[in-house]
Design an enzyme around this catalytic site. Structure first.
Site, short mmCIF file in Angstrom:
data_model
loop_
_atom_site.label_atom_id
_atom_site.label_comp_id
_atom_site.label_asym_id
_atom_site.label_seq_id
_atom_site.Cartn_x
_atom_site.Cartn_y
_atom_site.Cartn_z
N ASN A 84 49.34 -7.55 -1.74
CA ASN A 84 50.07 -7.83 -0.50
C ASN A 84 49.62 -6.85 0.58
OD1 ASN A 84 51.73 -9.92 -1.58
ND2 ASN A 84 52.97 -8.36 -2.60
N HIS A 95 50.74 1.68 0.21
CA HIS A 95 49.55 2.29 -0.39
C HIS A 95 48.90 1.16 -1.18
CE1 HIS A 95 47.63 5.88 -2.71
NE2 HIS A 95 47.09 4.76 -3.18
N HIS A 97 47.51 -1.53 -3.46
CA HIS A 97 47.65 -1.74 -4.91
C HIS A 97 47.39 -3.20 -5.23
CE1 HIS A 97 51.60 -2.16 -3.00
NE2 HIS A 97 51.85 -3.10 -3.90
P1 5GP Z 1 54.47 -4.71 -3.04
O1 5GP Z 1 55.78 -5.41 -2.75
O2 5GP Z 1 54.25 -3.57 -2.09
O3 5GP Z 1 53.29 -5.63 -3.16
O4 5GP Z 1 54.64 -4.14 -4.50
C1 5GP Z 1 55.17 -2.87 -4.79
C2 5GP Z 1 55.44 -2.84 -6.27
O5 5GP Z 1 55.58 -1.51 -6.67
C3 5GP Z 1 56.73 -3.57 -6.68
O6 5GP Z 1 56.41 -4.59 -7.63
C4 5GP Z 1 57.60 -2.46 -7.27
O7 5GP Z 1 58.34 -2.90 -8.38
C5 5GP Z 1 56.57 -1.41 -7.65
N1 5GP Z 1 57.02 -0.03 -7.59
C6 5GP Z 1 57.60 0.59 -6.52
N2 5GP Z 1 57.86 1.87 -6.80
C7 5GP Z 1 57.43 2.09 -8.07
C8 5GP Z 1 57.44 3.23 -8.91
O8 5GP Z 1 57.88 4.32 -8.55
N3 5GP Z 1 56.93 3.08 -10.17
C9 5GP Z 1 56.43 1.88 -10.61
N4 5GP Z 1 55.95 1.84 -11.86
N5 5GP Z 1 56.40 0.77 -9.82
C10 5GP Z 1 56.90 0.87 -8.58
ZN ZN Z 2 49.65 6.96 -0.77
#
Ligand code: 5GP
Ligand code: ZN
Length: 114
Positions: A84, A95, A97
């Site tokens: 995303n 950040h 991912h």
């Molecule tokens: P985004 O919505 O930005 O594409 O995805 C962020 C992802 O990071 C989410 O699926 C969320 O569950 C995961 N996430 C956020 N903080 C942490 C964390 O501290 N540890 C882990 N293992 N996953 C995290």
């Molecule tokens: Zn970062």
């Protein structure tokens, strides 16, 4: 001091059990899994999203890490990779991912049925 959660994980300030790690990348399981396998592949350098600047060697490491996650998680029947970028995409951690999802049939659609 960077106040980014994935920087802190990448620098081992917050412990995780890595699925894969090298000098450029760390991969660890998502804390809120959306599939039987849901692993995040994260570059150690802070880049906001896939539209940011990345060194070629980091891109190579990210690709290698995604493939390694598939192997180590036994995703022989397939996997899905999602990244995303920005508000419309619903990015919550600013950040870069990659979500690596698998372990079940994820269906043919790219987005959930609405
Ligand atoms: P985004 O919505 O930005 O594409 O995805 C962020 C992802 O990071 C989410 O699926 C969320 O569950 C995961 N996430 C956020 N903080 C942490 C964390 O501290 N540890 C882990 N293992 N996953 C995290
Ligand atoms: Zn970062």
């Amino acid at each position: 001091m960077c106040d980014c959660i994935f920087c802190k994980i990448a620098q081992h300030e917050i412990p995780v059990e890595p699925v894969y790690e090298d000098d450029q990348v760390i991969a660890f399981d998502d804390m809120n899994p959306q599939a039987p396998v849901h692993t995040l592949v994260v570059p150690k350098v802070h880049v906001q999203d896939i539209t940011g600047n990345l060194e070629p060697e980091t891109l190579v490491s990210l690709h290698k890490a995604i493939c390694e996650v598939g192997i180590r998680k036994g995703l022989t029947q397939g996997l899905r990779v999602i990244s995303n970028a920005g508000a419309d995409a619903g990015q919550t951690v600013m950040h870069l991912h990659f979500h690596v999802l698998g372990g079940t049939s994820l269906g043919e659609g790219l987005l959930p049925e609405v």
